[in-house]
Design a protein around this motif. Structure first.
Motif, PDB file in Angstrom:
ATOM      1  N   ASN A 217      -1.992   2.683   5.089  1.00  0.00           N
ATOM      2  CA  ASN A 217      -1.137   2.435   3.921  1.00  0.00           C
ATOM      3  C   ASN A 217      -1.767   1.365   3.034  1.00  0.00           C
ATOM      4  N   ASP A 218      -2.091   1.723   1.787  1.00  0.00           N
ATOM      5  CA  ASP A 218      -2.619   0.760   0.820  1.00  0.00           C
ATOM      6  C   ASP A 218      -1.454   0.088   0.099  1.00  0.00           C
ATOM      7  N   CYS A 219      -1.227  -1.179   0.435  1.00  0.00           N
ATOM      8  CA  CYS A 219      -0.129  -1.986  -0.143  1.00  0.00           C
ATOM      9  C   CYS A 219      -0.700  -3.084  -1.020  1.00  0.00           C
ATOM     10  N   PHE A 242      -3.660  -5.463   2.086  1.00  0.00           N
ATOM     11  CA  PHE A 242      -3.130  -6.218   0.943  1.00  0.00           C
ATOM     12  C   PHE A 242      -4.286  -6.916   0.241  1.00  0.00           C
ATOM     13  N   SER A 243      -4.208  -7.038  -1.074  1.00  0.00           N
ATOM     14  CA  SER A 243      -5.168  -7.851  -1.821  1.00  0.00           C
ATOM     15  C   SER A 243      -4.907  -9.323  -1.537  1.00  0.00           C
ATOM     16  N   GLY A 244      -5.986 -10.088  -1.482  1.00  0.00           N
ATOM     17  CA  GLY A 244      -5.828 -11.526  -1.286  1.00  0.00           C
ATOM     18  C   GLY A 244      -5.526 -12.250  -2.583  1.00  0.00           C
ATOM     19  N   GLY A 245      -5.996 -11.684  -3.693  1.00  0.00           N
ATOM     20  CA  GLY A 245      -5.934 -12.402  -4.966  1.00  0.00           C
ATOM     21  C   GLY A 245      -4.826 -11.939  -5.888  1.00  0.00           C
ATOM     22  N   LYS A 246      -3.863 -11.192  -5.375  1.00  0.00           N
ATOM     23  CA  LYS A 246      -2.722 -10.807  -6.220  1.00  0.00           C
ATOM     24  C   LYS A 246      -1.551 -11.735  -5.890  1.00  0.00           C
ATOM     25  N   GLY A 247      -0.410 -11.191  -5.465  1.00  0.00           N
ATOM     26  CA  GLY A 247       0.759 -12.036  -5.235  1.00  0.00           C
ATOM     27  C   GLY A 247       0.537 -13.155  -4.219  1.00  0.00           C
TER      28      GLY A 247
HETATM   29  C1  LIG Z   1      -5.638  -3.914  -6.761  1.00  0.00           C
HETATM   30  C2  LIG Z   1      -5.594  -2.714  -5.894  1.00  0.00           C
HETATM   31  C3  LIG Z   1      -6.662  -2.405  -5.046  1.00  0.00           C
HETATM   32  C4  LIG Z   1      -7.921  -3.223  -5.025  1.00  0.00           C
HETATM   33  O1  LIG Z   1      -7.668  -4.478  -4.498  1.00  0.00           O
HETATM   34  P1  LIG Z   1      -8.815  -5.591  -4.439  1.00  0.00           P
HETATM   35  O2  LIG Z   1      -8.215  -6.636  -3.566  1.00  0.00           O
HETATM   36  O3  LIG Z   1      -9.035  -6.049  -5.843  1.00  0.00           O
HETATM   37  O4  LIG Z   1     -10.016  -4.956  -3.855  1.00  0.00           O
HETATM   38  C5  LIG Z   1      -6.536  -1.316  -4.224  1.00  0.00           C
HETATM   39  N1  LIG Z   1      -5.429  -0.547  -4.233  1.00  0.00           N
HETATM   40  C6  LIG Z   1      -4.384  -0.804  -5.044  1.00  0.00           C
HETATM   41  C7  LIG Z   1      -3.176   0.076  -5.000  1.00  0.00           C
HETATM   42  C8  LIG Z   1      -4.427  -1.897  -5.915  1.00  0.00           C
HETATM   43  O5  LIG Z   1      -3.390  -2.171  -6.695  1.00  0.00           O
END
Ligand SMILES: *Cc1c(COP(=O)(O)O)cnc(C)c1O
Length: 408
Positions: A217-219, A242-247
């Motif tokens: 699951n890509d969250c 999960f991305s480290g650099g988002k929320g």
């Molecule tokens: C931002 C995003 C990614 C990539 O994430 P990174 O941490 O920048 O590699 C992958 N999948 C989804 C759904 C995203 O929103």
């Protein structure tokens, strides 16, 4: 000696007061932000390089350099940069801590969610087979397959395709079951597309278990809400990223991969420090690993309801000022999944305000201070969760000015 952190703490009290004193109409607000920018003892690199800096009223976008790392993350990165440790030991120990926080069997720090997609898929293909790891993405034999619902295709699935697999698109449960064969290595799920597909979370997990195929699951952009950190691990997905650099506001060059112990072990073998691997170009080092751990710890400590309230208040203020311009309407919404934060949509009657959303975006970008917002053909969209406290006052004033300038 005043450390950078202390200095930031002291200064963090200032801009808000300065902004209030300056009011919306005065130049005090811009002055306070100028002060905030100069809050470091370092060279003013961006200025020196002639680069435009801006208020991020748009959100976590990679081309806008994502998010601002938490001060605690920066302290941790500085700490990590001063001594050596063994990379594998570090990744293992931090992985176990992350796994506790995410309630999964195991975890690792990757170079972002996209990197986690590649490493996780590679793990599903090769397991710990060293020969296969070395040969990826050109394994002998039939092409391996990953099943995905058509409505879950997305740009970042390139990171899954990097491993040499073929994506097999399905729509219904029956189609998915028919698609499973001896070459199927994984089933891919895009969290924010849950309601777009016929097969939703629990059923997808069940189908994976029924056929013995790992589910991923890509969250990436789906924190907050905080419970997502463990929700999908507990639900039974074999891999979650999960991305480290988002929320999370950890390093932009890092991400989290949670999952089954055997799969995380296999994913680590595809990654640094191993040279002959598909993941060698996705390097993270001690700084990202420690920084990522601290970002998750701080995220868990945060009062999420309070933060949500603050972010709501910021966009409410902006909306209130924009809607004073004749012909302008505003609306606050919170996306259910993905960038789950109060977001302002600003629309206007172009017979009354003779500006396109692109023109408003451009004027905000070219003003002082520069402001980045999202523009579509019909509206502009603003979220303030990636901005600094107090900057909403500047955005409120500037947006009102710009909209007024178009009044016919
Ligand atoms: C931002 C995003 C990614 C990539 O994430 P990174 O941490 O920048 O590699 C992958 N999948 C989804 C759904 C995203 O929103």
């Amino acid at each position: 000696m005043i450390t950078r952190r202390k200095l930031l703490k002291i200064l963090s009290g200032l801009p808000f007061a300065g902004l209030i004193a300056g009011g919306l109409a005065g130049s005090g607000a811009a002055g306070a932000i100028e002060k905030l920018n100069k809050a470091s003892n370092y060279r003013d690199f961006y200025k020196e390089l002639g680069l435009r800096t801006f208020i991020n009223a748009q959100g976590t976008w990679t081309y806008l350099t994502g998010s601002l790392m938490r001060p605690e993350v920066m302290d941790a990165i500085n700490y990590a940069s001063r001594q050596y440790v063994n990379f594998n030991e570090l990744q293992d120990v931090v992985g176990r801590r992350l796994a506790e926080m995410g309630k999964s069997e195991d975890a690792m720090v990757t170079a972002g969610a996209a990197s986690a997609l590649t490493l996780g898929t590679a793990a599903c293909i090769t397991g710990t087979d060293e020969e296969k790891i070395r040969l990826l993405p050109n394994l002998p034999g039939p092409q391996r397959e990953v099943i995905v619902q058509s409505s879950h295709r997305f740009a970042y699935d390139h990171a899954v395709r990097n491993t040499g697999i073929r994506l097999v698109e399905v729509e219904s449960t029956q189609e998915l079951e028919n698609a499973v064969n001896e070459n199927t290595v994984m089933m891919l799920f895009l969290n924010y597309a849950n309601y777009n597909g016929q097969i939703q979370w629990e059923e997808f997990v069940e189908l994976g278990k029924k056929h013995g195929i790992p589910t991923f699951n890509d969250c990436a952009a789906d924190l907050p809400p905080v419970e997502n950190l463990w929700k999908f691990n507990e639900m039974g997905f074999d891999l979650v990223t999960f991305s480290g650099g988002k929320g999370l506001r950890g390093p932009q060059s890092a991400g989290l991969l949670f999952g089954r112990k055997d799969l995380i072990e296999a994913a680590k073998l595809q990654h640094v420090p191993h040279a002959d691997t598909i993941g060698r170009g996705m390097k993270v080092n001690k700084e990202e690993i420690i920084g990522m751990m601290v970002a998750v710890e701080e995220f868990l400590k945060q009062d999420h309801e309070k933060k949500h309230g603050e972010f709501h208040e910021r966009v409410r203020l902006i909306g209130q000022h924009a809607s004073q311009v004749p012909g302008v309407s505003t609306e606050i919404f919170v996306p259910d999944i993905g960038n789950h934060t109060p977001t302002l949509r600003v629309t206007w009657d172009q017979d009354k305000v003779d500006l396109t959303p692109q023109k408003v975006q451009e004027k905000l970008r070219n003003g002082h201070p520069s402001i980045e917002v999202l523009a579509t053909s019909d509206f502009i969209r603003i979220s303030m969760w990636m901005a600094r406290a107090g900057e909403e006052k500047v955005v409120a004033r500037r947006l009102q000015e710009v909209l007024k300038s178009g009044v016919v």
